[in-house]
Design a protein around this motif. Structure first.
Motif, PDB file in Angstrom:
ATOM      1  N   ASP A  66      49.703   8.765  18.334  1.00  0.00           N
ATOM      2  CA  ASP A  66      48.824   9.935  18.351  1.00  0.00           C
ATOM      3  C   ASP A  66      49.412  11.137  17.617  1.00  0.00           C
ATOM      4  OD1 ASP A  66      46.568   8.997  19.667  1.00  0.00           O
ATOM      5  OD2 ASP A  66      47.402   9.387  21.656  1.00  0.00           O
ATOM      6  N   ALA A  67      50.604  10.997  17.066  1.00  0.00           N
ATOM      7  CA  ALA A  67      51.292  12.153  16.488  1.00  0.00           C
ATOM      8  C   ALA A  67      50.599  12.685  15.248  1.00  0.00           C
ATOM      9  CB  ALA A  67      52.742  11.791  16.161  1.00  0.00           C
ATOM     10  N   VAL A  68      49.948  11.815  14.480  1.00  0.00           N
ATOM     11  CA  VAL A  68      49.280  12.253  13.254  1.00  0.00           C
ATOM     12  C   VAL A  68      47.972  12.956  13.582  1.00  0.00           C
ATOM     13  CG1 VAL A  68      48.139  11.447  11.136  1.00  0.00           C
ATOM     14  CG2 VAL A  68      50.365  10.518  11.796  1.00  0.00           C
ATOM     15  N   GLU A  69      47.143  12.333  14.427  1.00  0.00           N
ATOM     16  CA  GLU A  69      45.837  12.920  14.717  1.00  0.00           C
ATOM     17  C   GLU A  69      45.925  14.115  15.655  1.00  0.00           C
ATOM     18  OE1 GLU A  69      43.345  10.788  17.996  1.00  0.00           O
ATOM     19  OE2 GLU A  69      44.200   9.216  16.748  1.00  0.00           O
ATOM     20  N   ASP A  70      46.985  14.233  16.420  1.00  0.00           N
ATOM     21  CA  ASP A  70      47.142  15.356  17.340  1.00  0.00           C
ATOM     22  C   ASP A  70      48.011  16.450  16.730  1.00  0.00           C
ATOM     23  OD1 ASP A  70      45.555  14.160  19.194  1.00  0.00           O
ATOM     24  OD2 ASP A  70      47.160  13.573  20.548  1.00  0.00           O
ATOM     25  N   GLY A  71      47.582  16.932  15.594  1.00  0.00           N
ATOM     26  CA  GLY A  71      48.226  18.101  15.006  1.00  0.00           C
ATOM     27  C   GLY A  71      49.258  17.830  13.934  1.00  0.00           C
ATOM     28  N   GLY A  72      49.737  16.597  13.832  1.00  0.00           N
ATOM     29  CA  GLY A  72      50.793  16.321  12.859  1.00  0.00           C
ATOM     30  C   GLY A  72      50.289  16.170  11.448  1.00  0.00           C
ATOM     31  N   GLY A  73      49.109  15.533  11.309  1.00  0.00           N
ATOM     32  CA  GLY A  73      48.499  15.371  10.004  1.00  0.00           C
ATOM     33  C   GLY A  73      49.343  14.569   9.031  1.00  0.00           C
ATOM     34  N   PRO A  74      48.989  14.613   7.735  1.00  0.00           N
ATOM     35  CA  PRO A  74      49.734  13.871   6.709  1.00  0.00           C
ATOM     36  C   PRO A  74      51.238  14.150   6.699  1.00  0.00           C
ATOM     37  CG  PRO A  74      47.656  14.658   5.816  1.00  0.00           C
ATOM     38  CD  PRO A  74      47.787  15.287   7.173  1.00  0.00           C
ATOM     39  N   PRO A  75      51.694  15.392   6.951  1.00  0.00           N
ATOM     40  CA  PRO A  75      53.154  15.608   6.945  1.00  0.00           C
ATOM     41  C   PRO A  75      53.873  14.778   8.015  1.00  0.00           C
ATOM     42  CG  PRO A  75      52.024  17.701   6.705  1.00  0.00           C
ATOM     43  CD  PRO A  75      50.972  16.686   7.034  1.00  0.00           C
ATOM     44  N   MET A  76      53.237  14.620   9.183  1.00  0.00           N
ATOM     45  CA  MET A  76      53.853  13.799  10.219  1.00  0.00           C
ATOM     46  C   MET A  76      53.887  12.334   9.801  1.00  0.00           C
ATOM     47  SD  MET A  76      55.326  13.270  13.096  1.00  0.00           S
ATOM     48  CE  MET A  76      55.206  14.785  14.059  1.00  0.00           C
ATOM     49  N   LEU A  77      52.818  11.860   9.179  1.00  0.00           N
ATOM     50  CA  LEU A  77      52.812  10.467   8.729  1.00  0.00           C
ATOM     51  C   LEU A  77      53.922  10.227   7.716  1.00  0.00           C
ATOM     52  CD1 LEU A  77      51.418   7.730   8.980  1.00  0.00           C
ATOM     53  CD2 LEU A  77      49.929   8.407   7.087  1.00  0.00           C
ATOM     54  N   GLU A  78      54.128  11.181   6.819  1.00  0.00           N
ATOM     55  CA  GLU A  78      55.191  11.034   5.823  1.00  0.00           C
ATOM     56  C   GLU A  78      56.563  11.072   6.494  1.00  0.00           C
ATOM     57  OE1 GLU A  78      56.953  10.098   2.461  1.00  0.00           O
ATOM     58  OE2 GLU A  78      54.777  10.119   2.804  1.00  0.00           O
ATOM     59  N   ARG A  79      56.706  11.887   7.518  1.00  0.00           N
ATOM     60  CA  ARG A  79      57.977  11.937   8.248  1.00  0.00           C
ATOM     61  C   ARG A  79      58.251  10.594   8.928  1.00  0.00           C
ATOM     62  NH1 ARG A  79      59.839  16.206  13.049  1.00  0.00           N
ATOM     63  NH2 ARG A  79      61.842  15.173  13.472  1.00  0.00           N
ATOM     64  N   ILE A  80      57.219  10.017   9.529  1.00  0.00           N
ATOM     65  CA  ILE A  80      57.382   8.713  10.176  1.00  0.00           C
ATOM     66  C   ILE A  80      57.784   7.661   9.149  1.00  0.00           C
ATOM     67  CG2 ILE A  80      56.139   6.865  11.382  1.00  0.00           C
ATOM     68  CD1 ILE A  80      54.463   9.145  12.705  1.00  0.00           C
ATOM     69  N   ARG A  81      57.152   7.704   7.989  1.00  0.00           N
ATOM     70  CA  ARG A  81      57.474   6.739   6.928  1.00  0.00           C
ATOM     71  C   ARG A  81      58.929   6.892   6.490  1.00  0.00           C
ATOM     72  NH1 ARG A  81      53.511   7.800   4.088  1.00  0.00           N
ATOM     73  NH2 ARG A  81      52.252   5.952   4.534  1.00  0.00           N
ATOM     74  N   THR A  82      59.377   8.136   6.334  1.00  0.00           N
ATOM     75  CA  THR A  82      60.736   8.398   5.867  1.00  0.00           C
ATOM     76  C   THR A  82      61.780   8.004   6.905  1.00  0.00           C
ATOM     77  OG1 THR A  82      59.974  10.215   4.468  1.00  0.00           O
ATOM     78  CG2 THR A  82      62.311  10.198   5.069  1.00  0.00           C
ATOM     79  N   GLU A  83      61.511   8.333   8.179  1.00  0.00           N
ATOM     80  CA  GLU A  83      62.516   8.144   9.216  1.00  0.00           C
ATOM     81  C   GLU A  83      62.487   6.761   9.856  1.00  0.00           C
ATOM     82  OE1 GLU A  83      62.750  11.246  12.108  1.00  0.00           O
ATOM     83  OE2 GLU A  83      62.503  12.853  10.630  1.00  0.00           O
ATOM     84  N   PHE A  84      61.306   6.121   9.876  1.00  0.00           N
ATOM     85  CA  PHE A  84      61.185   4.868  10.622  1.00  0.00           C
ATOM     86  C   PHE A  84      60.664   3.698   9.793  1.00  0.00           C
ATOM     87  CE2 PHE A  84      60.507   8.443  13.580  1.00  0.00           C
ATOM     88  CZ  PHE A  84      61.650   8.287  14.353  1.00  0.00           C
ATOM     89  N   GLY A  85      60.299   3.960   8.553  1.00  0.00           N
ATOM     90  CA  GLY A  85      59.926   2.865   7.676  1.00  0.00           C
ATOM     91  C   GLY A  85      58.430   2.724   7.454  1.00  0.00           C
ATOM     92  N   GLU A  86      58.107   1.964   6.426  1.00  0.00           N
ATOM     93  CA  GLU A  86      56.718   1.787   6.010  1.00  0.00           C
ATOM     94  C   GLU A  86      55.881   1.106   7.085  1.00  0.00           C
ATOM     95  OE1 GLU A  86      53.445   2.334   4.097  1.00  0.00           O
ATOM     96  OE2 GLU A  86      55.337   3.022   3.215  1.00  0.00           O
ATOM     97  N   ASP A  87      56.444   0.105   7.774  1.00  0.00           N
ATOM     98  CA  ASP A  87      55.656  -0.612   8.774  1.00  0.00           C
ATOM     99  C   ASP A  87      55.297   0.282   9.959  1.00  0.00           C
ATOM    100  OD1 ASP A  87      55.519  -2.981   7.370  1.00  0.00           O
ATOM    101  OD2 ASP A  87      57.307  -3.832   8.301  1.00  0.00           O
TER     102      ASP A  87
END
Length: 213
Positions: A66-87
């Protein structure tokens, strides 16, 4: 006593960092209409994913779903990709309702989510099923406590719409039954029973229609 891992643990440092990120991001949020910290939902979903045999990456996706839809938006998704991987990022993206502001109308968002279930990869599917089962459990528990007043906490304000959505979710997940792991099938069956019980209570709460002369 719990068993001890004898080789590399299932959950490592990435899980720990995802847990901290999830707790920090949702720190000021509560579950709808309650005083329950929102992180309780994230932990519940993660527990279900792990009980389904999910990997560390799936567990991270569950913590952050829920981190992206609850205020994180695209920047949060990119952070997740960078820190935890593409999957991990893929799982979160597949389980995000909408990151647009303002959000599209409720029915359009839910219809799109339902349609997407047919195309989810198995790991995305397990996180989605765990999320909706945990929500359905909460709805049933609160319905037993608060009755019809429960529906006021939802944006639609209509029990019929919420019940339609959860029936449709169960049908969509059932159509993917063969793509779920064997350990996930009890969760699918529980979702079906929970949705049926919500419907039973709602039907019982409706006033009986007058008999026709």
């Amino acid at each position: 006593m719990p068993e001890t891992y004898t080789d590399r643990p299932l959950l490592g440092d990435n899980f720990d960092r995802a847990l901290i990120l999830a707790a920090d991001h949702h720190r000021r949020q509560l579950r709808k209409g309650t005083q329950i910290p929102y992180v309780a939902h994230l932990l519940g979903v993660t527990s279900l994913v792990l009980e389904m045999g999910g990997s560390e990456t799936e567990a991270i996706g569950a913590l952050l779903h829920d981190a992206v839809e609850d205020g994180g938006g695209p920047p949060m998704l990119e952070r997740i990709r960078t820190e935890f991987g593409e999957d991990a990022a893929r799982i979160v993206a597949a389980n995000s309702d909408s990151d647009a502001e303002p959000k599209p109308p409720w029915y359009r968002r839910k219809r799109a989510y339902l349609d997407a279930i047919a195309h989810k990869q198995p790991d995305e599917l397990r996180v989605s099923l765990a999320d909706k089962l945990h929500n359905a459990r909460a709805i049933l528990l609160d319905y037993r406590t608060h009755g019809e007043g429960l529906w006021d906490r939802f944006k639609t304000g209509e029990g019929d719409s919420i019940r339609w959505y959860y029936r449709s979710l169960y049908e969509a997940f059932s159509a993917r039954r063969e793509d779920l792991s064997a350990l996930a099938l009890p969760a699918l069956d529980e979702l079906g029973r929970t949705v049926a019980e919500i419907d039973r209570l709602a039907d019982r709460a409706r006033p009986a229609s007058p008999r026709q002369p």
